[in-house]
Design a protein around this motif. Sequence first.
Motif, PDB file in Angstrom:
ATOM      1  N   ARG A  20       5.461   6.271 -29.265  1.00  0.00           N
ATOM      2  CA  ARG A  20       5.067   7.282 -28.274  1.00  0.00           C
ATOM      3  C   ARG A  20       5.958   7.114 -27.037  1.00  0.00           C
ATOM      4  NH1 ARG A  20      -0.768   7.316 -26.361  1.00  0.00           N
ATOM      5  NH2 ARG A  20      -0.265   9.489 -25.908  1.00  0.00           N
ATOM      6  N   ALA A  23       5.171   8.631 -23.677  1.00  0.00           N
ATOM      7  CA  ALA A  23       4.018   8.082 -22.951  1.00  0.00           C
ATOM      8  C   ALA A  23       4.161   6.574 -22.762  1.00  0.00           C
ATOM      9  CB  ALA A  23       2.730   8.394 -23.708  1.00  0.00           C
ATOM     10  N   ALA A  26       1.905   4.155 -24.800  1.00  0.00           N
ATOM     11  CA  ALA A  26       0.524   3.832 -24.426  1.00  0.00           C
ATOM     12  C   ALA A  26      -0.331   3.695 -25.682  1.00  0.00           C
ATOM     13  CB  ALA A  26      -0.035   4.913 -23.505  1.00  0.00           C
ATOM     14  N   SER A  28      -3.104   4.347 -27.591  1.00  0.00           N
ATOM     15  CA  SER A  28      -4.251   5.211 -27.866  1.00  0.00           C
ATOM     16  C   SER A  28      -5.002   4.687 -29.085  1.00  0.00           C
ATOM     17  CB  SER A  28      -3.785   6.641 -28.132  1.00  0.00           C
ATOM     18  OG  SER A  28      -3.043   6.696 -29.342  1.00  0.00           O
ATOM     19  N   SER A  62       5.241  -1.192 -24.255  1.00  0.00           N
ATOM     20  CA  SER A  62       4.037  -0.376 -24.074  1.00  0.00           C
ATOM     21  C   SER A  62       3.516  -0.547 -22.662  1.00  0.00           C
ATOM     22  CB  SER A  62       2.943  -0.772 -25.071  1.00  0.00           C
ATOM     23  OG  SER A  62       1.722  -0.112 -24.761  1.00  0.00           O
ATOM     24  N   ASN A  65      -3.147   0.120 -22.474  1.00  0.00           N
ATOM     25  CA  ASN A  65      -4.206   0.944 -23.044  1.00  0.00           C
ATOM     26  C   ASN A  65      -4.149   2.366 -22.485  1.00  0.00           C
ATOM     27  OD1 ASN A  65      -6.383   1.511 -24.632  1.00  0.00           O
ATOM     28  ND2 ASN A  65      -7.835   0.225 -23.528  1.00  0.00           N
ATOM     29  N   ASP A  66      -4.339   3.347 -23.350  1.00  0.00           N
ATOM     30  CA  ASP A  66      -4.255   4.755 -22.955  1.00  0.00           C
ATOM     31  C   ASP A  66      -5.634   5.252 -22.521  1.00  0.00           C
ATOM     32  OD1 ASP A  66      -3.818   7.445 -22.649  1.00  0.00           O
ATOM     33  OD2 ASP A  66      -2.576   7.638 -24.443  1.00  0.00           O
ATOM     34  N   LYS A  68      -6.308   7.768 -20.615  1.00  0.00           N
ATOM     35  CA  LYS A  68      -6.383   9.231 -20.680  1.00  0.00           C
ATOM     36  C   LYS A  68      -6.789   9.695 -22.074  1.00  0.00           C
ATOM     37  CE  LYS A  68      -3.008  10.215 -17.022  1.00  0.00           C
ATOM     38  NZ  LYS A  68      -1.702  10.852 -16.707  1.00  0.00           N
ATOM     39  N   ALA A  69      -6.260   9.036 -23.093  1.00  0.00           N
ATOM     40  CA  ALA A  69      -6.609   9.421 -24.464  1.00  0.00           C
ATOM     41  C   ALA A  69      -8.093   9.201 -24.726  1.00  0.00           C
ATOM     42  CB  ALA A  69      -5.775   8.617 -25.459  1.00  0.00           C
TER      43      ALA A  69
END
Length: 246
Positions: A20, A23, A26, A28, A62, A65-66, A68-69
């Motif tokens: 990813r 992003a 991140a 997810s 990375s 932790n995502d 937003k997801a």
Amino acid sequence: MADLVTRQDQDGIAIVSLNRPEALNALSPSLFVELRNHIDALRQQSDAIGCVILRGNGRSFSAGNDLKAMQAGDVAPHPAFQAETVEMIEDLPQPVIGEIAGHCYTGALELALACDLLVCGKGAKFADTHGKWALTPLWGMSQRLPRRVGIQCAKEMMYTGRVIGGQEAFEIGLANKCVPDPILSETVLQLARDMVENSWHTLRADKMLLNKGQEFGLKAGLQFERDNSPGRASGEEERLSSFKKE
């Protein structure tokens, strides 16, 4: 839709890449599901894969932790799924090398700590930022970080959330090597090649004995080695010591 985690095999080495890059890779829940699928497969392929490289596509390993997801409704199959997946990486029979470029924050650091060895670029940035978000570790930070860098360094990193660079990560023992960013992937691949040139039987045994041995004091650990070391390989396993893929 592109795979969130990709795998490329070459000469007995599996290169598993978080995918990813837009992003900063991140983490997810959906990415973790794909990552676990790869780990499940690798666990069953110790005769075909002698070493694993875990890395991130793009400019970062990375960013962590995502959140937003998760806020958008992307949830893991169960609450302990990510922590279990990290532990599965640690428990793979093959040695795992973490290739760390750019960001390696919080959940990503917990993921990286499951690797046997870490090699980072000089531009790498490590941090535990749980405290900035009023979060607490769930994927192993409080246990694996002090075992890697010592309790005092771990306390400083966790209490302050301070970002440390690649060279400092090497100096405190978080990373095994710190190299110029342009040669990071080449360095990691050569390290993996050096490993798979040795007996894969021995690599698997060494990893098991080292990891399990940390659960004991010295005397009990010595007894564990005597009781559990598998000894010399025979027959088909001896072939792996000189395995070369055509």
